[in-house]
Design an enzyme around this catalytic site. Structure first.
Site, PDB file in Angstrom:
ATOM      1  N   ASP A  87       0.843  -1.206   0.000  1.00 29.44           N
ATOM      2  CA  ASP A  87       0.000   0.000   0.000  1.00 29.44           C
ATOM      3  C   ASP A  87       0.870   1.244   0.000  1.00 29.44           C
ATOM      4  O   ASP A  87       2.046   1.196   0.365  1.00 29.44           O
ATOM      5  CB  ASP A  87      -0.963   0.014   1.200  1.00 29.44           C
ATOM      6  CG  ASP A  87      -0.246   0.127   2.541  1.00 29.44           C
ATOM      7  OD1 ASP A  87       0.815  -0.507   2.715  1.00 29.44           O
ATOM      8  OD2 ASP A  87      -0.744   0.858   3.431  1.00 29.44           O
ATOM      9  N   GLU A 152      -0.015  -0.897   5.886  1.00 26.03           N
ATOM     10  CA  GLU A 152       1.082  -0.308   6.666  1.00 26.03           C
ATOM     11  C   GLU A 152       0.878   1.177   6.860  1.00 26.03           C
ATOM     12  O   GLU A 152       1.059   1.710   7.944  1.00 26.03           O
ATOM     13  CB  GLU A 152       2.428  -0.574   5.990  1.00 26.03           C
ATOM     14  CG  GLU A 152       3.622  -0.378   6.923  1.00 26.03           C
ATOM     15  CD  GLU A 152       4.102   1.062   7.048  1.00 26.03           C
ATOM     16  OE1 GLU A 152       4.819   1.366   8.009  1.00 26.03           O
ATOM     17  OE2 GLU A 152       3.755   1.902   6.187  1.00 26.03           O
TER      18      GLU A 152
HETATM   19  N1  BES Z   1       8.745   3.130   5.546  1.00 27.61           N
HETATM   20  C1  BES Z   1       8.191   4.004   6.520  1.00 27.61           C
HETATM   21  C2  BES Z   1       8.971   4.011   7.821  1.00 27.61           C
HETATM   22  C3  BES Z   1      10.352   4.626   7.756  1.00 27.61           C
HETATM   23  C4  BES Z   1      10.577   5.803   7.074  1.00 27.61           C
HETATM   24  C5  BES Z   1      11.384   4.022   8.404  1.00 27.61           C
HETATM   25  C6  BES Z   1      11.842   6.342   7.023  1.00 27.61           C
HETATM   26  C7  BES Z   1      12.654   4.559   8.376  1.00 27.61           C
HETATM   27  C8  BES Z   1      12.886   5.723   7.665  1.00 27.61           C
HETATM   28  C9  BES Z   1       6.749   3.601   6.805  1.00 27.61           C
HETATM   29  O1  BES Z   1       6.034   3.303   5.623  1.00 27.61           O
HETATM   30  C10 BES Z   1       6.040   4.786   7.437  1.00 27.61           C
HETATM   31  O2  BES Z   1       5.766   5.715   6.744  1.00 27.61           O
HETATM   32  N2  BES Z   1       5.761   4.733   8.760  1.00 27.61           N
HETATM   33  C11 BES Z   1       5.032   5.763   9.437  1.00 27.61           C
HETATM   34  C12 BES Z   1       4.330   5.223  10.625  1.00 27.61           C
HETATM   35  C13 BES Z   1       3.222   4.249  10.329  1.00 27.61           C
HETATM   36  C14 BES Z   1       2.675   3.675  11.615  1.00 27.61           C
HETATM   37  C15 BES Z   1       2.121   4.887   9.517  1.00 27.61           C
HETATM   38  C16 BES Z   1       5.938   6.862   9.953  1.00 27.61           C
HETATM   39  O3  BES Z   1       7.121   6.615  10.270  1.00 27.61           O
HETATM   40  O4  BES Z   1       5.458   7.993  10.064  1.00 27.61           O
HETATM   41 MN    MN Z   2       7.105   2.076   4.352  1.00 27.24          MN
HETATM   42 MN    MN Z   3       5.376   5.174   4.649  1.00 25.58          MN
END
Ligand code: BES
Ligand code: MN
Ligand code: MN
Length: 458
Positions: A87, A152
């Site tokens: 997604d 995710e």
């Molecule tokens: N891939 C990211 C997480 C990420 C980004 C890890 C940059 C390390 C470096 C993931 O898809 C994401 O966007 N996570 C969100 C939180 C999630 C619970 C929606 C975030 O980090 O804001």
């Molecule tokens: Mn991600």
């Molecule tokens: Mn992300």
């Protein structure tokens, strides 16, 4: 055919196939994209079959399906569980994209489209690494379980249910994830720490309805002013979060770790350029990498209320809202932090307004040692893919699932990211450097091959 040759000779085919994946607008947060989500899940399942997985299932959930596949034809060899997500974030604002978000385009060695870096491009790296191994060697050298979810970007609600119902089946010697970034261009990286995330929304109500600001202004509470006053109080002059108890459980960095993190080939100039603000700011006493990887923060993500249309409208709004979040680090407990945040905010609000406080999601921080031999294998594989030694980094983003897996299965989690910090994940003109996409396929293929030489846990 030899593995490296196979990968080299299939560059165009791999890239063209990724374009197909990127054209599916699998935006998880919008119900209008439900058919696209279904299509993306089917697409992933089909490619897993193509990569030679014996069992491939599209598992329906309350929200979006997850795709699960297994290849267990290497008895006595290690088993890895690969996790990723198909997604993507919404593409808006559309007018800021140089080429449309779901029409992937190559410019200057970069591939532009929503999901290139986060996370379809990185998932595809693994699909093609597996396919290449299978094609070059006839069978996979290790046992592989693949789990690719579609929620995710909206909090992975269904995922944990599936994991706990299939604990035995998902057992593996290691979790492998490619959903993070490299430290910089030409610096392959393994991430051993992520921040946790609590996400909040508050609504403040003053007058029972909007009021004429001339007739009532001066004698009634204004919820927007009150929100502004509230948020102005949540940081002190040194950019520390001004909430009693917020830092109580924060683990202090060891001198050795501080030294290691601050001597990485990280370029402040590039960071400043990516940010593009006139100046940086942040918590006193910490370097920039410490601030973004190892220190907790509180950030306002959106604030709204009253009149924001064209021209003027003299109104005192009845309500004002804000979305904000706290990034968390070891050993902060998300539930405890949520309680502290709510308690403090309630204590700051005047009697003139009522507040609704919601915690939209919580996720734990993660930091783990990287002493297990698998990290050496990962480092060597990245060196084969990129011709440079990989470094160990922490990152500020959040993947709450990694913490859940680490806590539950107690297995090493190997985070090999192929994005770059300036590739605009979640923003217009998201892209991935083609050299990192191709380097990623090589690295992951070598990683899985290298794992065959490691002993499987009993
Ligand atoms: N891939 C990211 C997480 C990420 C980004 C890890 C940059 C390390 C470096 C993931 O898809 C994401 O966007 N996570 C969100 C939180 C999630 C619970 C929606 C975030 O980090 O804001
Ligand atoms: Mn991600
Ligand atoms: Mn992300």
């Amino acid at each position: 055919m030899n593995l490296t040759k196979y990968i080299e000779s299939h560059r165009d085919a791999h890239l063209n196939e990724l374009l197909e994946f990127l054209r599916i607008p699998s935006v998880s947060t919008k119900s209008e994209h439900k058919p696209d989500i279904e299509r993306a899940a089917k697409w992933v399942a089909e490619k897993l079959r193509g990569a030679g997985m014996d069992t491939v299932e599209i598992v329906p959930t309350k929200m979006h399906p997850l795709v699960y596949g297994e290849s267990l034809e290497a008895p006595g060899k290690p088993t890895v569980l690969f996790y990723g997500h198909y997604d993507v974030q919404p593409p808006e604002p559309l007018d800021l994209w140089t080429s449309p978000a779901f029409e992937p385009t190559v410019r200057n060695g970069n591939l532009y489209a929503r999901g290139t870096a986060d996370d379809k491009g990185q998932v595809h790296i693994h699909l093609k690494a597996l396919e290449s191994l299978r094609q070059a060697e006839g069978k996979l050298p290790i046992n592989v379980k693949v789990m690719i979810e579609g929620e995710e970007e909206v909090g992975s609600e269904s995922l944990w249910g599936f994991v706990t119902e299939n604990k035995q089946r998902l057992k593996a010697d290691a979790l492998v994830v490619s959903d993070t970034s490299m430290l910089g261009r030409g610096v392959p990286s393994i991430t051993y720490g992520l921040r946790g995330l609590n996400y909040y929304q508050i609504g403040v109500t003053g007058p029972a309805q909007d009021l004429h600001s001339g007739v009532f202004g001066g004698a009634v509470p204004n919820p927007i002013t009150i929100l502004c006053e509230l948020f102005a109080k949540l940081h002190d002059k040194n950019f520390r979060v001004n909430i009693p108890g917020f830092y109580d459980d924060v683990a202090t960095l060891s001198r050795a770790e501080r030294k290691a993190l601050n001597s990485l080939p990280w370029k402040e100039k590039e960071f400043r350029k990516t940010v593009g603000a006139p100046e940086l700011c942040g918590e006193k006493g910490y370097s920039i990498v410490e601030r973004v990887w190892c220190r907790p923060t509180l950030e306002l993500n959106g604030i709204w209320g009253g009149y924001t249309g064209e021209g003027s409208k003299t109104v005192i709004p009845s309500k004002a809202y804000a979305k904000f979040s706290t990034r968390l680090v070891p050993n902060q407990d998300p539930q405890k932090i949520a309680r502290l945040v709510e308690k403090h905010i309630r204590s700051l609000l005047p009697k003139t307004v009522k507040m609704k406080f919601e915690v939209l999601s919580t996720g734990k921080p993660w930091v783990a040692p990287f002493t297990h031999p698998i990290f050496k294998t990962a480092q060597q594989a990245l060196e084969q893919g990129f011709g440079k030694k990989a470094v160990f980094i922490r990152e500020g983003g959040s993947i709450p699932f990694v913490t859940q897996m680490y806590d539950t299965f107690k297995v090493p989690c190997v985070l090999m990211g192929f994005g770059l910090p300036d590739e605009n994940a979640h923003a217009p003109d998201e892209h991935i450097a083609l050299e990192n996409y191709f380097g990623g396929i090589k690295s992951i293929a070598h990683f899985y091959e290298g794992l065959a030489k490691l002993e499987a846990a009993a």
